[in-house]
Design an enzyme around this catalytic site. Structure first.
Site, mmCIF file in Angstrom:
data_model
loop_
_atom_site.group_PDB
_atom_site.id
_atom_site.type_symbol
_atom_site.label_atom_id
_atom_site.label_comp_id
_atom_site.label_asym_id
_atom_site.label_seq_id
_atom_site.Cartn_x
_atom_site.Cartn_y
_atom_site.Cartn_z
ATOM 1 N N ASP A 111 0.872 -1.114 -0.051
ATOM 2 C CA ASP A 111 0.064 0.023 0.041
ATOM 3 C C ASP A 111 0.834 1.071 -0.142
ATOM 4 O OD1 ASP A 111 -3.196 0.620 1.296
ATOM 5 O OD2 ASP A 111 -1.794 2.309 0.903
ATOM 6 N N GLU B 240 -7.388 4.737 -6.554
ATOM 7 C CA GLU B 240 -8.191 5.799 -6.276
ATOM 8 C C GLU B 240 -9.521 5.456 -6.334
ATOM 9 O OE1 GLU B 240 -7.054 8.579 -5.020
ATOM 10 O OE2 GLU B 240 -4.983 8.198 -5.024
ATOM 11 N N THR C 149 -15.916 -2.529 -9.679
ATOM 12 C CA THR C 149 -17.031 -1.887 -9.188
ATOM 13 C C THR C 149 -18.288 -1.977 -10.167
ATOM 14 O OG1 THR C 149 -18.217 0.320 -8.593
ATOM 15 C CG2 THR C 149 -15.866 0.265 -10.051
ATOM 16 N N ASP C 150 -19.519 -1.925 -9.583
ATOM 17 C CA ASP C 150 -20.721 -1.956 -10.586
ATOM 18 C C ASP C 150 -20.780 -0.480 -11.484
ATOM 19 O OD1 ASP C 150 -21.363 -0.269 -8.269
ATOM 20 O OD2 ASP C 150 -23.164 -1.230 -7.981
ATOM 21 N N GLU C 151 -19.978 0.398 -10.869
ATOM 22 C CA GLU C 151 -20.056 1.462 -11.704
ATOM 23 C C GLU C 151 -19.649 1.418 -13.112
ATOM 24 O OE1 GLU C 151 -19.034 4.986 -9.449
ATOM 25 O OE2 GLU C 151 -19.325 4.293 -7.685
ATOM 26 N N TYR D 86 -13.651 8.043 -12.653
ATOM 27 C CA TYR D 86 -13.300 7.048 -11.706
ATOM 28 C C TYR D 86 -13.584 5.915 -12.414
ATOM 29 C CZ TYR D 86 -14.417 3.422 -8.111
ATOM 30 O OH TYR D 86 -14.480 2.530 -7.481
ATOM 31 N N LYS E 162 -11.718 2.587 -13.854
ATOM 32 C CA LYS E 162 -11.930 1.107 -13.398
ATOM 33 C C LYS E 162 -12.177 0.073 -14.464
ATOM 34 C CE LYS E 162 -11.761 -0.391 -9.448
ATOM 35 N NZ LYS E 162 -10.740 -0.806 -8.584
ATOM 36 N N PRO F 117 -24.755 17.511 3.115
ATOM 37 C CA PRO F 117 -25.038 18.114 1.600
ATOM 38 C C PRO F 117 -25.970 16.752 0.926
ATOM 39 C CG PRO F 117 -22.788 17.341 1.740
ATOM 40 C CD PRO F 117 -23.412 17.162 3.065
ATOM 41 N N LEU F 118 -26.971 17.087 0.475
ATOM 42 C CA LEU F 118 -27.682 15.929 -0.486
ATOM 43 C C LEU F 118 -27.776 16.410 -1.985
ATOM 44 C CD1 LEU F 118 -29.300 13.296 -0.432
ATOM 45 C CD2 LEU F 118 -31.332 14.497 0.110
ATOM 46 N N ASN G 195 -30.725 8.111 -1.945
ATOM 47 C CA ASN G 195 -30.202 8.776 -1.305
ATOM 48 C C ASN G 195 -30.782 9.485 -0.202
ATOM 49 O OD1 ASN G 195 -27.716 7.938 -2.430
ATOM 50 N ND2 ASN G 195 -27.450 9.749 -3.748
ATOM 51 N N ASP H 121 -26.391 19.048 -8.134
ATOM 52 C CA ASP H 121 -26.079 17.769 -8.384
ATOM 53 C C ASP H 121 -24.727 17.462 -8.783
ATOM 54 O OD1 ASP H 121 -26.720 14.999 -8.518
ATOM 55 O OD2 ASP H 121 -28.061 14.826 -10.008
HETATM 56 N N1 NAD Z 1 -16.033 1.571 -1.471
HETATM 57 C C1 NAD Z 1 -16.948 1.271 -2.313
HETATM 58 O O1 NAD Z 1 -18.089 1.474 -1.840
HETATM 59 C C2 NAD Z 1 -16.484 0.391 -3.397
HETATM 60 C C3 NAD Z 1 -17.533 -0.131 -4.198
HETATM 61 C C4 NAD Z 1 -17.218 -0.573 -5.467
HETATM 62 C C5 NAD Z 1 -15.839 -1.020 -5.485
HETATM 63 N N2 NAD Z 1 -14.776 -0.356 -4.770
HETATM 64 C C6 NAD Z 1 -13.465 -0.820 -5.179
HETATM 65 O O2 NAD Z 1 -12.663 -1.457 -4.015
HETATM 66 C C7 NAD Z 1 -11.214 -1.170 -3.818
HETATM 67 C C8 NAD Z 1 -11.184 -0.792 -2.475
HETATM 68 O O3 NAD Z 1 -11.970 0.447 -2.269
HETATM 69 P P1 NAD Z 1 -11.794 1.243 -0.957
HETATM 70 O O4 NAD Z 1 -13.280 1.900 -0.614
HETATM 71 O O5 NAD Z 1 -11.045 0.343 0.298
HETATM 72 O O6 NAD Z 1 -10.835 2.363 -1.196
HETATM 73 P P2 NAD Z 1 -10.073 3.133 -0.228
HETATM 74 O O7 NAD Z 1 -9.758 4.443 -1.011
HETATM 75 O O8 NAD Z 1 -10.387 3.272 1.067
HETATM 76 O O9 NAD Z 1 -8.642 2.523 -0.052
HETATM 77 C C9 NAD Z 1 -7.601 2.554 -1.193
HETATM 78 C C10 NAD Z 1 -6.243 1.979 -0.807
HETATM 79 O O10 NAD Z 1 -5.389 1.813 -2.007
HETATM 80 C C11 NAD Z 1 -4.251 2.567 -1.624
HETATM 81 N N3 NAD Z 1 -3.521 2.998 -2.944
HETATM 82 C C12 NAD Z 1 -3.993 4.101 -3.542
HETATM 83 N N4 NAD Z 1 -3.217 4.347 -4.494
HETATM 84 C C13 NAD Z 1 -2.224 3.402 -4.539
HETATM 85 C C14 NAD Z 1 -1.125 3.011 -5.267
HETATM 86 N N5 NAD Z 1 -0.889 3.542 -6.249
HETATM 87 N N6 NAD Z 1 -0.115 1.999 -4.944
HETATM 88 C C15 NAD Z 1 -0.472 1.300 -3.559
HETATM 89 N N7 NAD Z 1 -1.549 1.488 -2.976
HETATM 90 C C16 NAD Z 1 -2.452 2.603 -3.285
HETATM 91 C C17 NAD Z 1 -4.469 3.635 -0.576
HETATM 92 O O11 NAD Z 1 -3.288 4.126 0.217
HETATM 93 C C18 NAD Z 1 -5.709 3.101 0.196
HETATM 94 O O12 NAD Z 1 -5.061 2.288 1.283
HETATM 95 C C19 NAD Z 1 -11.275 -0.261 -4.907
HETATM 96 O O13 NAD Z 1 -10.515 -0.958 -6.033
HETATM 97 C C20 NAD Z 1 -12.536 0.193 -5.247
HETATM 98 O O14 NAD Z 1 -12.521 0.913 -6.747
HETATM 99 C C21 NAD Z 1 -15.103 0.201 -3.624
#
Ligand code: NAD
Length: 327
Positions: A37, A86, A127-129, A151, A155, A206-207, A250, A273
């Site tokens: 990380d 990210e 992600t579903d997005e 974003y 992905k 904020p909504l 929401n 929005d």
């Molecule tokens: N949170 C959600 O609701 C959600 C939904 C769908 C998918 N996801 C996916 O799940 C995964 C985790 O999401 P999350 O919410 O835990 O994210 P988060 O932002 O909380 O954590 C991301 C982690 O990745 C690390 N990171 C970022 N850039 C890095 C790099 N270049 N090298 C090494 N580490 C790096 C950060 O330090 C952090 O610890 C992501 O891939 C995200 O796209 C999240």
């Protein structure tokens, strides 16, 4: 067995690591767990404090875009679970460069490193997005990718690279696509912890827009269980949707959070929005349910109550992060 977890200091990755090292997944009970990380603003080693003393756990600070660092950490790895990204849509609207670097180039660097090291399984957490927005019904995994935000576009790009490394090189990749996660340790810029912590301090939340955008809510524990099923038994080259089964607008979510915090609608500020705001997400989870026996277990009302309780009891954890994000 050695498992490499990227992004293990973030919200979902740290839950997975705490469960994995804590022995919640019997098939991997003896696994040595290495976290890679970068510790961006969203990464927090404190999230891993509960397992920090385990002899089966090792933390490596490094960037998934750094091929040499990836090569080092990949040596001897059997399974990769790739969370690092990210992850905040709003940040991708104000600037997409870091999203392309980490989510696209970083994923390609990891895929190449995994291929070179002969890794046995690579789970790419997506992600579903990536599917876009859907008015009615739910997306099966075969739905075309129609991402709308920088974003989700980054992905989707990483999903395509993961697929290509399987098709071209035979790398045993599985892709998971989940809905909106909630639970403890979520960075307080995401809607649920943002609203809870702001209401706790008597602020206004904020909504966006008319508040009628619909999301499916998935507890992080259910998500990580789904990922583990895929890591153990998912078929190489396949995509698996993971959902929670609780769809809310929401506005409905806001109402539940106001109730939980003893606040009312005077604490809500309607704001313009989000640009390109997807109206509704909904994943069809038939495939992971029938193939791997997945079903969400956390009841939403209970999951929400315990999550709110966690933020109430862990003010020092989120206060620091909010100060960091605002400063
Ligand atoms: N949170 C959600 O609701 C959600 C939904 C769908 C998918 N996801 C996916 O799940 C995964 C985790 O999401 P999350 O919410 O835990 O994210 P988060 O932002 O909380 O954590 C991301 C982690 O990745 C690390 N990171 C970022 N850039 C890095 C790099 N270049 N090298 C090494 N580490 C790096 C950060 O330090 C952090 O610890 C992501 O891939 C995200 O796209 C999240």
């Amino acid at each position: 067995m050695r498992v490499l977890v990227t992004g293990g200091a973030g919200f979902i990755g740290s839950h997975y690591v705490r469960e994995l090292v804590g022995g919640a997944y019997p098939a991997f009970a003896d696994a040595e767990v290495v976290v890679l990380d970068k510790l961006t603003y969203a990464g927090n080693e404190e999230n891993l404090a509960p397992v920090a003393d385990s002899p089966r756990y090792r933390f490596v600070q490094g960037d998934i875009c750094d091929a040499a660092a990836v090569e080092d950490v990949m040596a001897g790895t059997d399974v990769v679970v790739h969370f690092a990204a990210e992850s905040h849509v709003d940040r991708s609207i104000s600037g997409a460069a870091d999203f392309v670097l980490t989510n696209v180039l970083g994923t390609q660097t990891l895929l190449q490193g995994a291929l070179n090291a002969g890794v046995g399984k690579f789970v790419h957490v997506s992600t579903d997005e990536v599917y876009g927005s859907i008015e009615d019904g739910s997306w099966p995994e075969s739905h075309p990718l129609e991402p709308n935000s920088p974003y989700s576009a980054s992905k989707a790009s990483s999903d395509l690279l993961a697929r290509a490394f399987h098709r071209t090189h035979g790398l045993p990749v599985c892709i998971t696509r989940c809905s909106n996660n909630y639970g403890p340790y979520q960075f307080p810029e995401k809607v649920l912890p943002l609203f809870v912590t702001t209401l706790m301090d008597g602020g206004k939340v904020p909504l966006y827009g008319d508040g009628l955008n619909v999301r499916d809510w998935l507890h992080v524990a259910d998500h990580c269980r789904g990922i583990q099923l895929v890591a153990e038994s998912g078929r190489a080259g396949e995509v698996y949707n993971i959902g929670g089964g609780t769809e809310l607008t929401n506005r409905e979510l806001t109402g539940l959070l106001l109730d939980a915090m003893g606040a009312d609608w005077s604490s809500v500020e309607m704001v313009a929005d989000r640009k390109g705001h997807d109206r509704r997400y909904s994943v069809d989870i038939t495939k992971i349910s029938t193939e791997l026996g997945y079903a969400p277990r956390v009841d939403f009302a209970e999951g929400l109550a315990s999550t709110v309780r966690w933020y109430r009891e862990n003010r020092p954890w989120w206060e620091k992060l909010k100060a960091r994000a605002n400063g």
